[in-house]
Design an enzyme around this catalytic site. Structure first.
Site, PDB file in Angstrom:
ATOM      1  N   THR A 312       0.841  -1.204   0.000  1.00  0.00           N
ATOM      2  CA  THR A 312       0.000   0.000   0.000  1.00  0.00           C
ATOM      3  C   THR A 312       0.878   1.256   0.000  1.00  0.00           C
ATOM      4  O   THR A 312       0.634   2.203  -0.751  1.00  0.00           O
ATOM      5  CB  THR A 312      -0.924   0.026   1.244  1.00  0.00           C
ATOM      6  OG1 THR A 312      -1.706  -1.169   1.231  1.00  0.00           O
ATOM      7  CG2 THR A 312      -1.834   1.238   1.249  1.00  0.00           C
ATOM      8  N   TRP A 315       2.589   1.612  -3.348  1.00  0.00           N
ATOM      9  CA  TRP A 315       1.663   2.055  -4.400  1.00  0.00           C
ATOM     10  C   TRP A 315       1.626   3.585  -4.471  1.00  0.00           C
ATOM     11  O   TRP A 315       1.494   4.169  -5.550  1.00  0.00           O
ATOM     12  CB  TRP A 315       0.253   1.507  -4.108  1.00  0.00           C
ATOM     13  CG  TRP A 315      -0.774   1.928  -5.122  1.00  0.00           C
ATOM     14  CD1 TRP A 315      -1.101   1.289  -6.274  1.00  0.00           C
ATOM     15  CD2 TRP A 315      -1.627   3.089  -5.062  1.00  0.00           C
ATOM     16  NE1 TRP A 315      -2.086   1.959  -6.940  1.00  0.00           N
ATOM     17  CE2 TRP A 315      -2.424   3.075  -6.226  1.00  0.00           C
ATOM     18  CE3 TRP A 315      -1.793   4.127  -4.156  1.00  0.00           C
ATOM     19  CZ2 TRP A 315      -3.379   4.061  -6.492  1.00  0.00           C
ATOM     20  CZ3 TRP A 315      -2.733   5.111  -4.422  1.00  0.00           C
ATOM     21  CH2 TRP A 315      -3.500   5.068  -5.577  1.00  0.00           C
ATOM     22  N   HIS A 316       1.772   4.201  -3.298  1.00  0.00           N
ATOM     23  CA  HIS A 316       1.675   5.667  -3.264  1.00  0.00           C
ATOM     24  C   HIS A 316       2.892   6.359  -3.862  1.00  0.00           C
ATOM     25  O   HIS A 316       2.804   7.517  -4.261  1.00  0.00           O
ATOM     26  CB  HIS A 316       1.453   6.161  -1.828  1.00  0.00           C
ATOM     27  CG  HIS A 316       0.038   5.976  -1.365  1.00  0.00           C
ATOM     28  ND1 HIS A 316      -0.414   4.790  -0.850  1.00  0.00           N
ATOM     29  CD2 HIS A 316      -1.020   6.814  -1.368  1.00  0.00           C
ATOM     30  CE1 HIS A 316      -1.696   4.926  -0.539  1.00  0.00           C
ATOM     31  NE2 HIS A 316      -2.093   6.143  -0.844  1.00  0.00           N
ATOM     32  N   GLY A 317       4.012   5.682  -3.895  1.00  0.00           N
ATOM     33  CA  GLY A 317       5.188   6.329  -4.477  1.00  0.00           C
ATOM     34  C   GLY A 317       6.411   5.451  -4.402  1.00  0.00           C
ATOM     35  O   GLY A 317       6.542   4.623  -3.487  1.00  0.00           O
ATOM     36  N   PHE A 465       0.882   9.597  -8.141  1.00  0.00           N
ATOM     37  CA  PHE A 465       0.659   8.185  -7.822  1.00  0.00           C
ATOM     38  C   PHE A 465       0.260   7.464  -9.070  1.00  0.00           C
ATOM     39  O   PHE A 465      -0.620   6.856  -9.265  1.00  0.00           O
ATOM     40  CB  PHE A 465      -0.367   8.043  -6.704  1.00  0.00           C
ATOM     41  CG  PHE A 465       0.028   8.837  -5.487  1.00  0.00           C
ATOM     42  CD1 PHE A 465       1.348   8.859  -5.073  1.00  0.00           C
ATOM     43  CD2 PHE A 465      -0.883   9.606  -4.810  1.00  0.00           C
ATOM     44  CE1 PHE A 465       1.732   9.619  -3.985  1.00  0.00           C
ATOM     45  CE2 PHE A 465      -0.508  10.353  -3.712  1.00  0.00           C
ATOM     46  CZ  PHE A 465       0.799  10.360  -3.307  1.00  0.00           C
TER      47      PHE A 465
END
Lengths: 465, 365
Positions: A312, A315-317, A465
């Site tokens: 998670t 996924w954001h960066g 993102f």
């Protein structure tokens, strides 16, 4: 193209709505797809081809998976589909991260690729994966490539979510109603979302930038920054989700809610049920549960949580601070599951303070340029480095942004919604609300237009993102 | 109004606003210049396969759409009023109003910029000057210096700024003038100081540079309202300034030559006084190189004045103390070219700059 731009509001949207409602029912998805491609190409003309390829692969694999669903071949096609779709994301988003870290560990000097990140790739990749996995699990594959493309590329949710599951709107792609009530509901939601973005999030973003460029840092300024960024990211992202949901309603779709007042949560567990719901449920259904979820040994359960939250964060960066951010939540979710959740139920006030404190700290890590800055920023909150408690600069900006911060704090709770609902449920109040609403929405649109005309710099946070 | 009726009204209103905006955006005539912002507006980009494929067309169109939006200035005013009146923001894009004066919040100090300015000044001194030349430096505080303390806005430490500049520019004698200034010496809607209020500053400069001025002036007032540069930036409904200028024997009889355009000009350009930026009436505004000759001067002293726009209005007041003043704006001419036009022998040299330029010296060549 940004929703919060003159081009979108006064060129793209009127034309799109006009064309959409002008054509007969069977052509509406085609119009929606055409407009969505224009919308995407406006920001990423070259990457339209990449998105097109991803859609075609998803479409082809969907049909193959359906055909061989009960056979070994179906499983193989499903794996190939997921790996292929993910490989685009890995290449465009994470290649440099892996190369950089590989070089750091081995001493090699493999040159970085410096590839521009295609807008929305994280969102549409997850949508295509959810589609093929749903088909593998029994959902009927979409036979009409236009419908599938309209689903993946649909401009309201294309670049910033929510991550719409194919199974949630499969029926709506074929049959959907358009009514005044739905359109009005969509308009209301869109305008409110736009106001959250332009009037609150952008101003709080300005405060965050002022903090970063400040000459005199102080403990007060660090806390103002932590609060401002926590509110900024909420209003930015939930505002965008509101706009997406609202636009979806105008076009007859019902998208999943993505935020449910996360800052009133009494635990981190509850926070993640209210924050970016579509991402949380995606990881739950397509990663956590397939890994065994909580129906495994305690050790394996903890490992599952760690894997899901590391992913998670990632996924954001493509940076370590995002991974640390995800793992921090894994840590506290595990502690809560094992012990803390019961304790938190004893005090509503303390549990909220605990949650808000952790969430603010997490967003300080999230917004840092790297781990070093994250450590500095967290240290700054507690006066590390001998910084003063307050400075003239911090006090000035506190005064200048007090109203926006207060509005943000109030707007992050359901207080306003509850008050409007309370009024609406009464005969006189209902008439007042009904009379005021159109005027208020029009006034908001005017003021937001004024803000857009006045400012040309209006970046949207979630593009990266 | 019942819910159904309300929903219909919401839809109709939204459709009307969006389609109305769309039609106005398409068909209203597009201005090419914004008087309030003193800048050219982005034109409609040209459509080509290359510009679309590179994304240039789209980014240019975004600029065009915001610049060409109908009633742009009205919307900018709505934004400024909302920011101050509803959100209680203390400044709007760094601009604030205090006691009827509009000012820019000059903050923070840009030490690199100060160093850069000093190094450019030093370069000129080392390239052109000898021990015969006397070199002076004076810093003009911007309006924020006098307003921020009262209004609670952020400001640089002006005393410290001057002290640092004086120390860094160790090749020049520092002439302080900030003690002679107050907010009333500046226009309410513009960045600059008022010529009719700075005779004492001119006198201080002259005395410090060992010359004497004949300060027998007549004050004239322009009948047209003066809306300064901050007026447009603030986008708020405020009262205009009046613009005054001073004449005297030396000013009336001097000869002014504009080397940039190779023409003789007047000290006060009355055409520019009626133009977009009336402050440009003082020595015709932003020109790179001007000489002002005073043949009736009782001295053969010459001054080379390195200056920004503040210098345009004070230079006429210095004319009586010199036989020749050369005004140089090194934002518009490279110092390497000066040798072709200026004979520095025996001249006094004054670097007279406002904090606004010194703190943003990237414009200095």
């Amino acid at each position: 193209m940004l929703f919060s731009s003159i081009t979108f509001l006064y060129y793209f949207l009127p034309l799109t709505i006009f064309m959409y409602f002008l054509v007969p029912e069977p052509f509406k998805n085609a119009v929606l797809l055409f407009c969505s491609l224009v919308f995407y190409a406006w920001g990423e003309p070259k990457y339209v081809l990449l998105m097109g390829l991803s859609i075609l692969l998803g479409y082809g694999f969907g049909l193959l998976i359906e055909k061989y669903r009960k056979k070994k071949l179906g499983q193989i096609f499903c794996i190939i589909s997921v790996v292929t779709t993910l490989s685009f994301l890995v290449y465009f988003k994470y290649a440099d991260f892996f190369i950089y870290n590989f070089n750091a560990v081995t001493g090699f000097k493999i040159p970085l690729l410096h590839i521009a990140l295609p807008i929305g790739i994280s969102f549409y990749t997850f949508q295509i994966i959810s589609y093929t996995l749903d088909v593998y699990r029994g959902e009927a594959a979409q036979k009409n490539v236009l419908h599938l493309a309209a689903y993946v590329a649909m401009f309201p949710q294309l670049i910033a979510g929510p991550i719409v599951r194919y199974s949630d709107i499969a029926d709506q792609l074929k049959n959907r109603k358009h009514t005044w009530d739905m359109a009005a509901e969509g308009i209301r939601r869109f305008v409110i979302g736009l106001a959250k973005k332009i009037l609150i999030a952008n101003q709080l973003g300005e405060l965050c930038n002022l903090f970063r460029n400040a000459q005199e840092k102080s403990v007060l300024f660090y806390w103002m920054y932590a609060l401002a960024f926590s509110l900024h990211i909420y209003f930015d992202f939930s505002g965008y989700s509101d706009m997406a949901i609202g636009l979806g309603r105008i076009f007859g779709f019902r998208f999943q809610e993505n935020f449910q007042y996360p800052y009133i949560s009494k635990s981190i567990t509850e926070f993640w049920r209210r924050w970016h719901i579509s991402l949380g449920s995606w990881f739950r259904d397509y990663v956590y549960i397939p890994l065994g979820g909580n129906r495994v040994s305690k050790g394996r359960h903890v490992l599952n949580i760690l894997i899901v939250w590391m992913l998670t964060g990632f996924w954001h960066g493509a940076a370590w601070n995002f991974i640390v951010w995800g793992l921090l939540f894994a840590l506290f979710l595990t502690i809560e599951k094992l012990w803390l959740l019961k304790e938190l139920k004893k005090s509503r006030v303390l549990s909220r303070i605990y949650t808000l404190f952790l969430v603010m700290i997490s967003f300080v890590i999230f917004n840092a340029a790297d781990l070093g800055q994250a450590v500095t920023d967290i240290g700054g909150l507690f006066g590390a480095g001998g910084i003063p408690l307050a400075s003239a600069e911090a006090l000035y900006y506190l005064k200048s942004f007090a109203s926006v911060l207060a509005l943000g704090v109030i707007g992050a709770t359901p207080a306003v919604r509850n008050a409007v609902c309370y009024l609406s449920d009464r005969p006189v109040g209902g008439r007042i609300v009904n009379g005021v609403e159109p005027i208020a929405l029009a006034a908001l649109l005017f003021v937001m237009t004024a803000y857009l005309v006045d400012g040309s710099f209006n970046p949207f946070l979630y593009f990266r993102f | 109004m019942d819910r159904r009726k309300k929903n219909t009204v919401v839809c109709m209103l939204f459709a009307l606003l969006l389609s109305g905006g769309f039609v106005l955006c398409l068909f209203l005539p597009k201005p090419v210049y914004s008087d309030s912002e003193r800048r050219g507006l982005s034109p409609m980009p040209k459509l080509s396969a290359d510009s679309v494929w590179s994304g240039r067309y789209m980014s240019d169109f975004e600029n065009y759409a915001a610049d060409a939006f109908p009633f742009r200035d009205t919307f900018r005013s709505i934004k400024a009023l909302t920011a101050g009146g509803i959100f209680y923001r203390q400044d709007n894009n760094g601009i604030y109003v205090s006691d009827g004066y509009i000012a820019a919040m000059e903050y923070p100090v840009n030490e690199d910029s100060m160093n850069r300015a000093v190094e450019r000044f030093r370069y000129i001194c080392e390239k052109y000057l000898t021990d015969e030349n006397k070199v002076y430096l004076s810093v003009i505080p911007d309006k924020n210096c006098f307003l921020a303390k009262e209004s609670g806005h952020l400001s640089i430490d002006y005393a410290e700024f001057e002290r640092k500049m004086a120390k860094k520019a160790d090749f020049a004698v520092y002439i302080p003038v900030s003690d002679l200034l107050e907010k009333e010496d500046y226009y309410k809607t513009d960045t600059h100081w008022r010529q009719e209020k700075i005779a004492d500053v001119a006198d201080r400069l002259a005395q410090s540079m060992n010359t004497a001025l004949v300060q027998d002036y007549e004050t004239h007032t322009l009948t047209e309202d003066f809306y300064g540069v901050y007026y447009g930036q603030a986008a708020l409904p405020l009262m205009p300034d009046t613009l005054q200028y001073m004449t005297g024997e030396a000013i009336e009889n001097c000869m002014v030559y504009d080397w940039q355009n190779g023409v003789e000009i007047s000290v006060y350009d009355m055409e520019k006084a009626l133009g977009r930026d009336p402050y440009e009436m003082f020595l015709s505004g932003s020109l790179s190189l001007i000489t002002v000759e005073n043949k009736n001067a009782g001295t053969d002293k010459e001054l080379v004045l390195f200056r920004d726009s503040f210098g345009s209005s004070i230079a006429p007041l210095l004319v009586s103390g010199y036989s020749k003043i050369t005004l140089v704006d090194i934002r518009y001419i490279h110092p390497d070219l000066l040798g072709q036009f200026i004979d520095f022998s025996g001249c006094d040299v004054l670097f007279l700059y406002s904090t606004l330029v010194l703190n943003h010296s990237e414009t200095i060549k």
